[in-house]
Enzyme design. Structure first.
Site, PDB file in Angstrom:
ATOM      1  N   GLY A 202      28.427  53.927  57.105  1.00  0.00           N
ATOM      2  CA  GLY A 202      28.212  53.576  56.540  1.00  0.00           C
ATOM      3  C   GLY A 202      28.018  50.978  56.497  1.00  0.00           C
TER       4      GLY A 202
ATOM      5  N   GLY B 261      26.647  48.587  54.829  1.00  0.00           N
ATOM      6  CA  GLY B 261      26.249  47.746  54.310  1.00  0.00           C
ATOM      7  C   GLY B 261      26.874  46.301  54.594  1.00  0.00           C
ATOM      8  N   GLY B 262      26.529  45.146  53.676  1.00  0.00           N
ATOM      9  CA  GLY B 262      27.209  44.068  53.760  1.00  0.00           C
ATOM     10  C   GLY B 262      28.524  44.115  54.434  1.00  0.00           C
TER      11      GLY B 262
ATOM     12  N   GLU C 259      43.981  49.089  53.170  1.00  0.00           N
ATOM     13  CA  GLU C 259      44.632  47.731  52.674  1.00  0.00           C
ATOM     14  C   GLU C 259      43.191  47.037  51.593  1.00  0.00           C
ATOM     15  OE1 GLU C 259      46.640  45.175  50.564  1.00  0.00           O
ATOM     16  OE2 GLU C 259      47.211  45.283  52.412  1.00  0.00           O
TER      17      GLU C 259
ATOM     18  N   ASP D 299      37.473  50.213  37.049  1.00  0.00           N
ATOM     19  CA  ASP D 299      37.751  50.108  38.615  1.00  0.00           C
ATOM     20  C   ASP D 299      39.004  50.071  38.576  1.00  0.00           C
ATOM     21  OD1 ASP D 299      36.518  48.944  41.131  1.00  0.00           O
ATOM     22  OD2 ASP D 299      38.030  46.765  39.751  1.00  0.00           O
TER      23      ASP D 299
ATOM     24  N   LYS E  69      42.707  50.770  40.830  1.00  0.00           N
ATOM     25  CA  LYS E  69      43.478  50.365  41.128  1.00  0.00           C
ATOM     26  C   LYS E  69      44.923  49.995  41.032  1.00  0.00           C
ATOM     27  CE  LYS E  69      39.721  47.433  42.527  1.00  0.00           C
ATOM     28  NZ  LYS E  69      39.331  45.792  42.447  1.00  0.00           N
TER      29      LYS E  69
ATOM     30  N   GLY F 142      34.253  39.930  47.877  1.00  0.00           N
ATOM     31  CA  GLY F 142      33.594  39.836  48.735  1.00  0.00           C
ATOM     32  C   GLY F 142      33.549  40.477  50.365  1.00  0.00           C
TER      33      GLY F 142
END
Length: 342
Positions: A9, A11-12, A154, A225, A229, A326
């Protein structure tokens, strides 16, 4: 020490990892005697390249900047193109697989299959994806241990903010009584805007415009989401497997402008809180909007920030605040995991 890496992968976040490795190359070598060589990149849409001796990261980024693909990476002796993700995991000389594909949150695939394949080929896995960790963490950990490799994740909770490793390492000796947090930046941003007078719809549109919310924001606004978590935190900090069906999950879609105004009059503030706590009946978890007193440290967290409070039997309450998303922050989480692989 040289660690050879395959990025599955690109991507960003994958590109963020490459930029971080370029930026920190000399300091990582000087401080930690560590070198990282990206030998493979495989992406369903951008293409795939591999070289046993390592890829030229400058050339990788130039190709991506040209048209978003790896097609313009220069041909050279030993370069292999077109390997699938599975072939990259099985056939290349990478020591560690960094798994960053888009994953079906209901099934955890294809990332779970990628992990299993890596472990059976004696390769470490670092991942930022919460789906496989929430759904199959213990099984994957057992498989990694049986094959003598590492499995780190992490970045699956609060991105580059060390919500998992920090409490496990620096709060050792404590028993966790309760852990509760603001674990989704999109909804926290929206609630901040709604408190400032925006409607739910206006806050959502602004979150989309700023890139905080996806085109389909369902996972964020309905609390899914945060749910995943919370499942990870229950396993990590309470050693308890909690399934998604066992966690009451309420998002922010039903909160009205009147609810927000009433909370302000009461000297309180709405936050979407994910909670795991030890009770007389066992470990319980929940996701729901809660009106917090303004004196609560979580009440002061505004915008897209995340925060988590660990309630400990020895240390008392400790609150960790940081970015929950981010590209650079998530890339940092990958780097930290890579540094912990000896």
């Amino acid at each position: 020490m040289i660690q050879k890496i395959a990025l599955i992968g690109f991507g960003g976040v994958g590109q963020g990892v490459v930029k971080l490795l370029q930026e920190k190359e000399s300091s990582l070598l000087k401080k930690y005697d560590r070198q990282f060589k990206v030998v493979s990149i495989a992406d369903l849409y951008k293409g795939a390249i591999h070289h046993d001796e390592g890829l030229d990261l400058d050339c990788v980024m130039k190709s991506i900047e040209k048209d978003g693909t790896l097609d313009h990476y220069p041909d050279q002796r030993g370069l292999v193109r077109g390997l699938s993700s599975e072939e990259t995991i099985k056939q290349t000389n990478a020591d560690t697989i960094v798994e960053m594909t888009f994953t079906n949150i209901e099934t955890g695939e294809p990332a779970i299959a990628h992990c299993e394949l890596a472990f059976t080929h004696n390769k470490n896995v670092v991942m930022t994806n919460k789906g496989p960790v929430a759904l199959k963490k213990k099984e994957l950990e057992v498989m990694a241990r049986e094959n003598g490799v590492k499995f780190f994740y992490e970045g699956s909770v609060m991105s580059g903010t060390p919500a998992i490793r920090m409490p496990k390492l620096t709060l050792m000796g404590n028993d966790f009584i309760r852990v509760r947090g603001i674990l989704n930046g999109t909804t926290n941003y929206m609630l901040t805007q709604m408190e400032g007078g925006m409607s739910y719809k206006e806050a959502l549109e602004k979150a989309k415009a700023l890139g905080y919310a996806e085109a389909d924001p369902t996972s964020d606004v309905r609390g899914y989401d945060v749910l995943y978590k919370v499942m990870i935190l229950a396993s990590e900090l309470f050693d308890q497997t909690v399934t998604k069906d066992e966690v009451p999950c309420i998002g922010i879609t039903e909160l009205t402008e009147e609810d927000i105004k009433l909370a302000k009059k009461e000297g309180k503030r709405w936050k979407l809180i994910g909670t795991v706590e030890r009770t007389d009946e066992g470990v319980e978890a929940s996701v729901k909007p809660i009106k917090l007193d303004l004196t609560d440290p979580l009440a002061s967290i505004e915008g897209a920030l995340n925060a988590i409070t660990y309630e400990c039997d020895i240390s008392g309450d400790i609150t960790l605040v940081g970015a929950g998303a981010g590209i650079r922050e998530t890339a940092f989480a990958v780097l930290v995991d890579l540094l912990h692989i000896e």
